[in-house]
Write an enzyme that holds these catalytic residues in place. Structure first.
Site, PDB file in Angstrom:
ATOM      1  N   GLU A  92       0.803  -1.218   0.000  1.00  0.00           N
ATOM      2  CA  GLU A  92       0.000   0.000   0.000  1.00  0.00           C
ATOM      3  C   GLU A  92       0.833   1.265   0.000  1.00  0.00           C
ATOM      4  OE1 GLU A  92      -2.027  -2.698   3.163  1.00  0.00           O
ATOM      5  OE2 GLU A  92      -0.016  -2.251   2.467  1.00  0.00           O
ATOM      6  N   ASP A 104      -1.579  -5.232   3.872  1.00  0.00           N
ATOM      7  CA  ASP A 104      -1.721  -5.604   5.279  1.00  0.00           C
ATOM      8  C   ASP A 104      -2.653  -6.806   5.455  1.00  0.00           C
ATOM      9  OD1 ASP A 104      -0.091  -3.505   5.971  1.00  0.00           O
ATOM     10  OD2 ASP A 104      -1.748  -2.127   6.374  1.00  0.00           O
ATOM     11  N   ASP A 131      -5.249  -7.650   7.178  1.00  0.00           N
ATOM     12  CA  ASP A 131      -6.509  -7.420   7.870  1.00  0.00           C
ATOM     13  C   ASP A 131      -7.573  -7.229   6.797  1.00  0.00           C
ATOM     14  OD1 ASP A 131      -6.030  -4.890   6.864  1.00  0.00           O
ATOM     15  OD2 ASP A 131      -5.671  -3.960   8.810  1.00  0.00           O
ATOM     16  N   GLU A 141      -9.088  -4.581   5.539  1.00  0.00           N
ATOM     17  CA  GLU A 141      -8.807  -3.549   4.553  1.00  0.00           C
ATOM     18  C   GLU A 141      -7.704  -3.987   3.601  1.00  0.00           C
ATOM     19  OE1 GLU A 141     -10.454  -0.730   3.962  1.00  0.00           O
ATOM     20  OE2 GLU A 141     -11.864  -1.269   5.548  1.00  0.00           O
ATOM     21  N   TYR A 167       2.983  -4.916  13.151  1.00  0.00           N
ATOM     22  CA  TYR A 167       1.753  -4.300  12.625  1.00  0.00           C
ATOM     23  C   TYR A 167       0.921  -3.718  13.754  1.00  0.00           C
ATOM     24  CZ  TYR A 167      -2.295  -3.711   9.582  1.00  0.00           C
ATOM     25  OH  TYR A 167      -3.328  -3.188   8.861  1.00  0.00           O
ATOM     26  N   ARG A 193      -2.294  -2.668  13.856  1.00  0.00           N
ATOM     27  CA  ARG A 193      -3.747  -2.893  13.952  1.00  0.00           C
ATOM     28  C   ARG A 193      -3.975  -4.341  14.366  1.00  0.00           C
ATOM     29  NH1 ARG A 193      -3.314   0.299   9.201  1.00  0.00           N
ATOM     30  NH2 ARG A 193      -4.142   2.398   9.541  1.00  0.00           N
ATOM     31  N   HIS A 212      -2.325 -11.616  14.691  1.00  0.00           N
ATOM     32  CA  HIS A 212      -2.111 -12.647  15.701  1.00  0.00           C
ATOM     33  C   HIS A 212      -0.964 -12.362  16.654  1.00  0.00           C
ATOM     34  CE1 HIS A 212      -5.085 -14.891  13.497  1.00  0.00           C
ATOM     35  NE2 HIS A 212      -4.382 -14.723  12.404  1.00  0.00           N
TER      36      HIS A 212
END
Length: 936
Positions: free
Chosen positions: A11, A97, A99, A101, A329, A331, A376
């Site tokens: 991204e 990423d 997740d 998104e 990460y 988030r 995780h």
């Protein structure tokens, strides 16, 4: 023959550069710069689609909630670049990423790029060489369930916002918005303010003193003294703040005594000659465990408490640390650590503090959050061995260094030993001599904790939200008690009575609001920063220090939602929706059935939401709820009763109060007054309202007669501060005029001359001469001999300035409006112009070239604050980004976001003439495309 390169797409440009440095020349790493596609606004749809099934939401709700996506205007060039890079690649790695998104971005890339080479999903939790190489060896397929969950949330938010927001426009104010999480967050802040408004303070007194163990002669021994507070009088508990409810009443009426000033003073007087002794002494072992490593939520909370960072600032700073390889990460809902990270933390704790500071077995942590985790591992320093803050001090900026240090301390402390010690509680007493309390027993209490082994406290101590009880508890724990035994004689000094008032519930801070949202299972922690920013940007919440204060506008919006959309702002219902989205992400719930029940209501086959009642508490969906709203009394929705017939109204130009109990002539409006912006809702008492009404009723101080018009000139207070104005005579209008004709006639009348006072002037001392000078503005300074344009000096919203045609320049002071000469004005105009009329100064920083425009990016200081620019596009820096901390990557992203917004008219024109988006209809048929992409 050279081998084709492998294309990796992430991204962020920062991530791209970092990962490129690890992979070498066999890989080409490119950045999509976030999402490349999204749902367009319906007004931007191609003309032939505006009247079709996509016309209302850009989603076809009647055919499986099929979304219509378009490529962002500013991403078309980027998509072309990615397609070109893909032509020369033999393999595509999507490394967005891990997740919802990130998974959705990867899916959209597949749909738009239509790769003909093998596609692999590459995921990692940290950007280090080892992590990236491991991710290359352990790729997976696209997780379609995560894509479904993200798309369901996007469609849900579109349905919610586009159905409910127009109701707010009609009944409260244009431009307002409602949202699944933002409205509930606003409700929390409003409800807390309502509690503060309803709160009744209670007054109580207490007695405290300083005590020391006495020696054989009755004097204080050499041991340390300590403070103790009166807790019992004549066998009854002495009331403290926690013993009162929000109505100012004692929670328990029996066995509790509320001291007044006279009683407290009598106790002090009667204890002056009393003999104190230890009544009881209790000692208990003290153990305190370290806090778990950071999740997204706890990191935002702690950064707010310890570093005074906003949620947005904390997330932005953490993103920079992650993308540059400093932390994992950011988030995540999980507080757990990998075995490598656990070992790294234990090893570092032993090296820095000693082996005795590390427990025998690793500590394991599990999430207490209601929602499912999307990553995780906790937020921690990156790598299998952690760099200390000292090792990164030369590489990180102020905010980044402070947040990294916080994350490092929290991570290492989480694997350290418990803090140990002992807690002592002592009760001491004396018999009161003389006065009304003669013969009564007075008992004082004190407690303190002695830490014998600091354990994890050597590295880190968690903060807590400040409140009365926490403060009292902290004060007690900091007290070190001397050695003493039951029956020992004590010397009491500095006995004093002190009065207190109970305080209302504390307002939410960003940290405590994040905590409240997470505890209720509302929203995702990764979105809290954006949610809080949204409710601030919409004018629902303002900040006072760190406290979040709701505006009267928020009161009106929440009242409408509570009375007509109660389920949509119900905490449990909102949490249930979030849990359902988690189940869609886990593959245990079907998205179309869920959306059908949410929008259309319960019906055979619509077994979607987990909630038994549904959106309208009767099994109906959102569409029926909006369609059957019935009459909404806008006046009632926009009113809040203060008391004694006074109410607050939310008007078009801001809140105001009106006194409905006042006697007024028939056809006249009741007395009204604007509510100043600095008066919080809980501060607007009846007394304050009457004060504002009295000030508003003041017709002003007459300064004299205007020599030219013959009208009185008055000075008075207004919503925006003190000002002077002419008092115009009452117009003589034909009483038979219609309302519309009367309105036109009034509009055609001469307007009174009005001017705000200067900052150096006061309402009670301004003179007629001052007023005439102020009302003479704008003042003609002269004519530019070259252009022939007239130059005027005038006062504006942003201060005094010169104006020549359309060219404006700032004046150095308010007084200069009346003194600046033509020569001085011409000299000012000779200076290079910058921004809104200011002279040019060197840029604060230079950040390299922008990849889109190819022009240099500079950080400059503007009238509205610091901003970044490439000479074509300007973007004000967000509140959480400083000129010193903004990176080149962040500046590129800000400029890209600004370009994406673009002028609305230009976007509409392009869409209408090109009519190319219609060709994208096929990719929007998602289910079939998903199967194809999943098989790669």
């Amino acid at each position: 023959m050279s081998q084709a390169r492998k294309l990796v797409i992430v991204e962020s440009p920062t991530k791209a550069r970092k990962i490129q440095s690890y992979l070498g020349d066999d890989y080409e790493v490119e950045a999509s710069v976030g999402h490349i596609r999204d749902l367009p606004q319906p007004k931007d749809l191609p003309a032939e689609m505006k009247k079709g099934p996509y016309g209302k939401f850009s989603v076809d709700v009647d055919n499986g909630f099929d979304p219509y996506y378009v490529v962002h205007a500013d991403k078309k060039k980027k998509v072309s670049e990615l397609k070109k890079a893909l032509k020369d690649a033999d393999e595509l790695f999507l490394a967005t990423d891990e997740d919802r998104e990130g998974e959705a971005i990867a899916w959209h890339l597949i749909q738009e790029l239509k790769p003909k080479v093998p596609v692999k999903r590459m995921v990692f939790h940290e950007i280090t060489r080892d992590a990236i190489l491991r991710a290359l060896e352990n790729t997976r397929e696209l997780d379609q369930d995560l894509v479904d969950a993200q798309e369901t949330r996007r469609i849900l938010d579109r349905l919610y916002g586009y159905e409910v927001s127009p109701v707010l426009w009609r009944k409260v104010r244009q431009g307002l918005s409602a949202g699944r999480v933002q409205s509930v967050a606003t409700r929390l802040v409003v409800e807390r303010e309502r509690e503060r408004m309803a709160f009744v303070s209670a007054d109580y007194w207490d007695v405290a003193g300083t005590f020391a163990v006495s020696d054989d002669d009755g004097a204080a021994s050499g041991q340390p003294s300590f403070r103790a507070r009166l807790t019992q009088l004549a066998g009854a508990k002495v009331a403290s703040g926690r013993d009162f409810d929000d109505r100012g009443r004692l929670k328990v009426r029996t066995g509790v005594v509320q001291l007044d000033e006279a009683t407290a003073t009598a106790v002090v007087s009667g204890l002056q000659a009393a003999d104190f002794s230890v009544r009881s002494l209790e000692t208990k072992p003290y153990t305190r465990r370290p806090a778990a490593p950071f999740t997204t939520s706890t990191m935002q909370q702690e950064a707010g408490r310890k570093l005074r960072m906003s949620s947005r600032q904390a997330m932005r700073t953490a993103q920079g640390l992650y993308e540059n390889g400093y932390i994992t990460y950011m988030r995540t809902d999980s507080p757990s650590l990998s075995s490598e990270a656990t070992n790294a933390a234990r090893r570092q704790a032993a090296e820095l503090y000693g082996p005795e500071y590390v427990p025998g077995a690793p500590r394991l942590y599990q999430s207490k959050s209601k929602g499912a985790q999307e990553a995780h591992e906790a937020i921690r320093p990156a790598g299998d061995s952690f760099r200390t803050p000292a090792q990164v001090a030369g590489e990180l900026s102020g905010d980044q260094f402070r947040l990294y240090e916080l994350i490092w301390k929290r991570t290492v402390a989480s694997q350290m030993a418990d803090a140990k010690g002992s807690t002592a509680s002592v009760r001491l007493g004396a018999t009161i001599v003389g006065g009304e309390q003669d013969g009564n027993e007075a008992v004082f209490s004190a407690s303190g904790t002695v830490i014998s082994f600091r354990g994890f406290l050597a590295a880190y101590e968690e903060s807590a939200d400040a409140d009365t009880e926490a403060a009292e508890g902290a004060a007690a724990k900091e007290t070190r008690l001397p050695t003493m035994s039951e029956g020992d004689a004590l010397v009491g000094t500095d006995l004093a009575a002190d009065g207190h008032s109970t305080a209302p519930p504390a307002r939410y801070t960003e940290a405590s609001l994040v905590k409240a949202l997470e505890e209720r299972g509302i929203g995702r922690p990764s979105t809290y920063a954006a949610t809080i920013s949204t409710i601030q940007d919409r004018g629902y919440v303002i900040t006072r220090g760190q406290a979040l204060v709701p505006t009267w506008l928020a009161f009106a919006v929440i009242r409408l939602l509570e009375e007509h959309f109660d389920r949509l702002v119900d905490y449990d219902f909102t949490a249930t929706m979030e849990a359902d989205l988690d189940q869609i992400a886990a593959g245990s719930r079907e998205r179309v059935a869920w959306l059908k029940e949410f929008y259309f209501g319960e019906a055979p086959g619509n077994l979607g939401t987990s909630d038994e009642l549904g959106v309208d508490s009767d099994g109906g969906g959102l569409r029926a709820l909006v369609a059957n709203l019935g009459e909404i009394d806008a006046a009632a929705i926009n009113s809040v009763d203060i008391g004694e017939g006074i109410r607050v109204r939310v008007g078009r130009y801001g809140p105001y109060i009106e006194d409905l109990a006042a006697e007024v002539e028939e056809g006249k409006t009741p007395p009204r007054a604007s509510v100043p912006d600095d008066v919080a809702p809980d501060e607007l008492t009846v007394a304050k309202a009457r004060e504002l009404l009295a000030a508003g009723a003041d017709d002003g101080r007459v300064l004299g007669i205007h020599p030219e018009t013959g009208n009185p000139v008055i000075a008075k207070n207004g919503r925006y501060g003190p000002y002077v104005t002419e008092q115009m005579p009452e117009p003589d209008l034909d009483p038979d005029l219609s309302a519309a004709a009367k309105k036109r006639a009034l509009a055609a009348l001469p307007k009174p001359k009005t001017a705000s006072l200067l900052k150096t002037q006061a309402l009670d001392s301004v003179t007629l001469e001052d007023a005439l000078q102020l009302m003479s503005l704008p003042r003609v300074v002269g004519t530019d001999p070259e252009s022939g344009d007239e130059i005027t000096a005038q006062n504006g919203r942003y201060g005094p300035y010169l104006k020549k045609g359309t060219d404006s320049r700032t004046l150095p002071s308010e007084e200069a409006m009346f003194t600046v000469t033509l020569d001085e004005a011409l000299e000012i105009y000779k200076q290079p112009k910058r921004g809104r009329g200011r002279t040019a100064t060197p840029p604060l920083r230079e950040l390299g070239d922008d990849p889109t425009s190819g022009k240099p990016i500079q950080v400059k200081d503007g009238r509205f604050g610091p901003y970044v620019t490439d000479g074509e596009t300007n973007r004000t820096l967000p509140r959480d980004v400083t000129p010193e901390s903004v990176t080149a990557e962040r500046a590129i992203e800000l400029l890209a976001e600004k370009r994406a917004q673009g002028p609305a008219k230009k976007r509409t024109t392009r869409a209408t003439t090109a009519k190319k988006p219609a060709a994208k209809k096929a990719p929007a048929k998602k289910p079939a495309a998903k199967k194809a992409s999943s098989s790669k």
